[in-house]
Design a protein around this motif. Structure first.
Motif, PDB file in Angstrom:
ATOM      1  N   LYS A   1       1.058  -1.602   0.172  1.00  0.00           N
ATOM      2  CA  LYS A   1      -0.167   0.321   0.239  1.00  0.00           C
ATOM      3  C   LYS A   1       1.302   1.663   0.081  1.00  0.00           C
ATOM      4  O   LYS A   1       2.067   1.031   0.814  1.00  0.00           O
ATOM      5  CB  LYS A   1      -1.012  -0.120   1.149  1.00  0.00           C
ATOM      6  N   GLU A   2       0.903   2.590  -0.998  1.00  0.00           N
ATOM      7  CA  GLU A   2       1.369   3.633  -0.911  1.00  0.00           C
ATOM      8  C   GLU A   2       0.440   4.448  -1.143  1.00  0.00           C
ATOM      9  O   GLU A   2      -0.434   4.601  -1.686  1.00  0.00           O
ATOM     10  CB  GLU A   2       2.412   3.279  -2.214  1.00  0.00           C
ATOM     11  N   LEU A   3       1.111   5.741  -0.244  1.00  0.00           N
ATOM     12  CA  LEU A   3       0.346   6.841  -0.534  1.00  0.00           C
ATOM     13  C   LEU A   3       0.962   7.734  -1.484  1.00  0.00           C
ATOM     14  O   LEU A   3       2.718   7.993  -2.220  1.00  0.00           O
ATOM     15  CB  LEU A   3       0.612   7.641   0.810  1.00  0.00           C
ATOM     16  N   ILE A   4       0.527   8.672  -1.974  1.00  0.00           N
ATOM     17  CA  ILE A   4       0.793   9.622  -3.182  1.00  0.00           C
ATOM     18  C   ILE A   4       0.154  10.794  -2.733  1.00  0.00           C
ATOM     19  O   ILE A   4      -1.438  11.301  -2.793  1.00  0.00           O
ATOM     20  CB  ILE A   4       0.144   8.894  -4.713  1.00  0.00           C
ATOM     21  N   TYR A   5       1.187  12.076  -2.041  1.00  0.00           N
ATOM     22  CA  TYR A   5       1.111  13.329  -1.675  1.00  0.00           C
ATOM     23  C   TYR A   5       1.010  13.570  -2.688  1.00  0.00           C
ATOM     24  O   TYR A   5       1.387  14.231  -3.329  1.00  0.00           O
ATOM     25  CB  TYR A   5       1.933  13.383  -1.128  1.00  0.00           C
ATOM     26  N   VAL A   6       0.054  15.203  -2.909  1.00  0.00           N
ATOM     27  CA  VAL A   6      -0.204  16.303  -3.517  1.00  0.00           C
ATOM     28  C   VAL A   6      -0.932  17.420  -2.576  1.00  0.00           C
ATOM     29  O   VAL A   6      -1.261  17.136  -1.603  1.00  0.00           O
ATOM     30  CB  VAL A   6      -1.889  16.010  -4.138  1.00  0.00           C
ATOM     31  N   LYS A   7      -0.138  18.546  -2.983  1.00  0.00           N
ATOM     32  CA  LYS A   7      -0.254  19.715  -2.547  1.00  0.00           C
ATOM     33  C   LYS A   7      -1.140  20.933  -3.305  1.00  0.00           C
ATOM     34  O   LYS A   7      -0.603  20.850  -4.145  1.00  0.00           O
ATOM     35  CB  LYS A   7       0.981  20.117  -2.743  1.00  0.00           C
ATOM     36  N   ASP A   8      -2.524  20.940  -2.624  1.00  0.00           N
ATOM     37  CA  ASP A   8      -2.843  22.262  -3.176  1.00  0.00           C
ATOM     38  C   ASP A   8      -3.182  23.551  -2.335  1.00  0.00           C
ATOM     39  O   ASP A   8      -2.208  24.191  -1.140  1.00  0.00           O
ATOM     40  CB  ASP A   8      -4.398  22.060  -3.664  1.00  0.00           C
ATOM     41  N   SER A   9      -4.107  24.418  -2.333  1.00  0.00           N
ATOM     42  CA  SER A   9      -4.375  25.502  -1.369  1.00  0.00           C
ATOM     43  C   SER A   9      -4.885  25.318  -0.745  1.00  0.00           C
ATOM     44  O   SER A   9      -4.489  26.272   0.310  1.00  0.00           O
ATOM     45  CB  SER A   9      -5.192  26.434  -2.615  1.00  0.00           C
ATOM     46  N   GLU A  10      -5.513  24.157  -0.106  1.00  0.00           N
ATOM     47  CA  GLU A  10      -6.002  24.178   1.076  1.00  0.00           C
ATOM     48  C   GLU A  10      -4.807  23.141   2.344  1.00  0.00           C
ATOM     49  O   GLU A  10      -5.061  23.218   3.644  1.00  0.00           O
ATOM     50  CB  GLU A  10      -7.031  23.253   1.051  1.00  0.00           C
ATOM     51  N   GLY A  11      -3.438  22.927   1.184  1.00  0.00           N
ATOM     52  CA  GLY A  11      -2.604  22.216   2.222  1.00  0.00           C
ATOM     53  C   GLY A  11      -2.562  20.858   1.674  1.00  0.00           C
ATOM     54  O   GLY A  11      -2.501  20.768   0.479  1.00  0.00           O
ATOM     55  N   VAL A  12      -1.912  19.906   2.444  1.00  0.00           N
ATOM     56  CA  VAL A  12      -0.554  18.555   1.501  1.00  0.00           C
ATOM     57  C   VAL A  12      -2.094  17.332   2.020  1.00  0.00           C
ATOM     58  O   VAL A  12      -2.391  16.706   2.972  1.00  0.00           O
ATOM     59  CB  VAL A  12       0.209  18.729   1.617  1.00  0.00           C
ATOM     60  N   SER A  13      -2.687  16.421   0.967  1.00  0.00           N
ATOM     61  CA  SER A  13      -3.702  15.661   1.251  1.00  0.00           C
ATOM     62  C   SER A  13      -2.540  14.288   0.634  1.00  0.00           C
ATOM     63  O   SER A  13      -2.442  14.491  -0.653  1.00  0.00           O
ATOM     64  CB  SER A  13      -4.726  15.534   0.738  1.00  0.00           C
ATOM     65  N   ALA A  14      -3.580  13.553   0.763  1.00  0.00           N
ATOM     66  CA  ALA A  14      -2.820  11.978   0.212  1.00  0.00           C
ATOM     67  C   ALA A  14      -3.937  11.161  -0.195  1.00  0.00           C
ATOM     68  O   ALA A  14      -5.213  11.091  -0.202  1.00  0.00           O
ATOM     69  CB  ALA A  14      -2.306  11.094   0.945  1.00  0.00           C
ATOM     70  N   PHE A  15      -3.978  10.617  -1.473  1.00  0.00           N
ATOM     71  CA  PHE A  15      -4.145   9.095  -1.935  1.00  0.00           C
ATOM     72  C   PHE A  15      -3.790   7.926  -2.070  1.00  0.00           C
ATOM     73  O   PHE A  15      -2.438   7.887  -2.405  1.00  0.00           O
ATOM     74  CB  PHE A  15      -5.510   9.788  -2.955  1.00  0.00           C
ATOM     75  N   GLY A  16      -4.210   6.895  -2.105  1.00  0.00           N
ATOM     76  CA  GLY A  16      -3.464   5.179  -2.061  1.00  0.00           C
ATOM     77  C   GLY A  16      -3.924   4.883  -3.485  1.00  0.00           C
ATOM     78  O   GLY A  16      -4.528   4.928  -4.046  1.00  0.00           O
ATOM     79  N   CYS A  17      -2.646   3.552  -3.513  1.00  0.00           N
ATOM     80  CA  CYS A  17      -3.066   2.596  -4.827  1.00  0.00           C
ATOM     81  C   CYS A  17      -2.069   1.644  -3.781  1.00  0.00           C
ATOM     82  O   CYS A  17      -1.228   2.187  -2.937  1.00  0.00           O
ATOM     83  CB  CYS A  17      -2.057   3.513  -5.892  1.00  0.00           C
ATOM     84  N   VAL A  18      -2.258   0.986  -4.458  1.00  0.00           N
ATOM     85  CA  VAL A  18      -1.889  -0.700  -4.141  1.00  0.00           C
ATOM     86  C   VAL A  18      -0.086  -1.228  -5.328  1.00  0.00           C
ATOM     87  O   VAL A  18      -0.834  -1.238  -6.057  1.00  0.00           O
ATOM     88  CB  VAL A  18      -2.609  -1.534  -3.994  1.00  0.00           C
ATOM     89  N   LEU A  19       0.779  -1.430  -4.546  1.00  0.00           N
ATOM     90  CA  LEU A  19       1.603  -2.326  -5.742  1.00  0.00           C
ATOM     91  C   LEU A  19       1.608  -3.233  -5.288  1.00  0.00           C
ATOM     92  O   LEU A  19       1.844  -3.760  -5.001  1.00  0.00           O
ATOM     93  CB  LEU A  19       2.946  -0.932  -5.582  1.00  0.00           C
ATOM     94  N   VAL A  20       2.402  -4.054  -6.791  1.00  0.00           N
ATOM     95  CA  VAL A  20       2.233  -5.409  -6.836  1.00  0.00           C
ATOM     96  C   VAL A  20       3.130  -5.318  -8.162  1.00  0.00           C
ATOM     97  O   VAL A  20       3.352  -5.031  -9.314  1.00  0.00           O
ATOM     98  CB  VAL A  20       1.001  -5.602  -7.957  1.00  0.00           C
ATOM     99  N   TYR A  21       3.950  -6.624  -7.770  1.00  0.00           N
ATOM    100  CA  TYR A  21       5.564  -6.287  -8.366  1.00  0.00           C
ATOM    101  C   TYR A  21       6.333  -7.342  -7.696  1.00  0.00           C
ATOM    102  O   TYR A  21       5.619  -8.639  -7.386  1.00  0.00           O
ATOM    103  CB  TYR A  21       6.107  -4.728  -8.430  1.00  0.00           C
ATOM    104  N   GLN A  22       7.558  -7.968  -8.812  1.00  0.00           N
ATOM    105  CA  GLN A  22       8.248  -9.308  -7.597  1.00  0.00           C
ATOM    106  C   GLN A  22      10.037  -7.750  -7.953  1.00  0.00           C
ATOM    107  O   GLN A  22      10.173  -7.462  -8.999  1.00  0.00           O
ATOM    108  CB  GLN A  22       7.987  -9.986  -9.167  1.00  0.00           C
TER     109      GLN A  22
END
Length: 218
Positions: free
Chosen positions: A197-218
């Motif tokens: 599970k990994e978070l991607i951080y985004v900054k806008d006028s209201e501050g920093v928030s994040a949304f998630g994604c799932v990485l699948v790999y070998q």
């Protein structure tokens, strides 16, 4: 043999039509037996093929469930960074530790294809091809964190990490990730598969928030 019986045999052998009928009857009986055995063989082969397909379906569903559970644990779209506690956990999944996998006729000859939308298992058994596809419930990317950060940095000039948040429009970022995850990654069913599970951080006028994604790999 009694005289009467001997006379009947001689009459039978002397009667061409009776002899022909006898041969035809025997041939028909043999042909019926061959057809019956062939039908039973095909029926048995059909059951084996059905069982093999069910096993492959189970394995695809099992893998999807693990990936979806990993996503469900941390997917809270747009929540504030301050609400996130601790680092994301990396899980390890092995097909060869599954009893269904070990009992299947495919062995390790199962091809595991993962894209951003689904897992696709491909296998061959008894000269027949089998396939099982299950869609993911959450956003999945078929590569590791290093590749993810590199892709984001190349596209947006930031890595999307907590120390280097993205400043692009959120919809543009998600569209980019969707396109990035469309290509299938082929994984080895005989080796450990990482699910993170990994978070991607985004900054806008209201501050920093994040949304998630799932990485699948070998």
């Amino acid at each position: 043999m009694r005289p009467g019986e001997l006379r009947m045999v001689k009459d039978f052998l002397g009667d061409d039509s009776a002899w022909a009928d006898f041969l035809i009857s025997k041939a028909a009986l043999i042909l019926a037996s061959v057809i019956l055995f062939a039908a039973l063989f095909q029926l048995a082969a059909g059951f084996k093929g059905l069982e093999a397909q069910e096993q492959l379906d189970f394995l695809a569903r099992d893998f999807k469930t693990v990936v979806d559970q990993a996503g469900a644990e941390s997917f809270q779209e747009g929540y504030k960074v301050g609400n996130q506690v601790g680092n994301q956990e990396e899980l390890s999944f092995r097909f060869d530790e599954n009893e269904v996998f070990l009992a299947s006729p495919f062995g390790e000859n199962i091809e595991v294809c993962v894209s951003g939308e689904y897992v696709h298992l491909k296998a061959k058994y008894d000269e027949k091809s089998f396939s099982a596809v299950r869609p993911f419930a959450f956003r999945v990317l078929p590569f590791n964190e290093s590749v993810l950060r590199e892709k984001l940095n190349t596209k947006f000039g930031a890595k999307g990490s907590e120390g280097s948040p993205l400043t692009a429009d959120l919809l543009e970022i998600k569209a980019f990730l969707q396109v990035s995850g469309t290509e299938e990654a082929v994984l080895n069913a005989g080796e450990s598969i990482s699910i993170k599970k990994e978070l991607i951080y985004v900054k806008d006028s209201e501050g920093v928030s994040a949304f998630g994604c799932v990485l699948v790999y070998q």
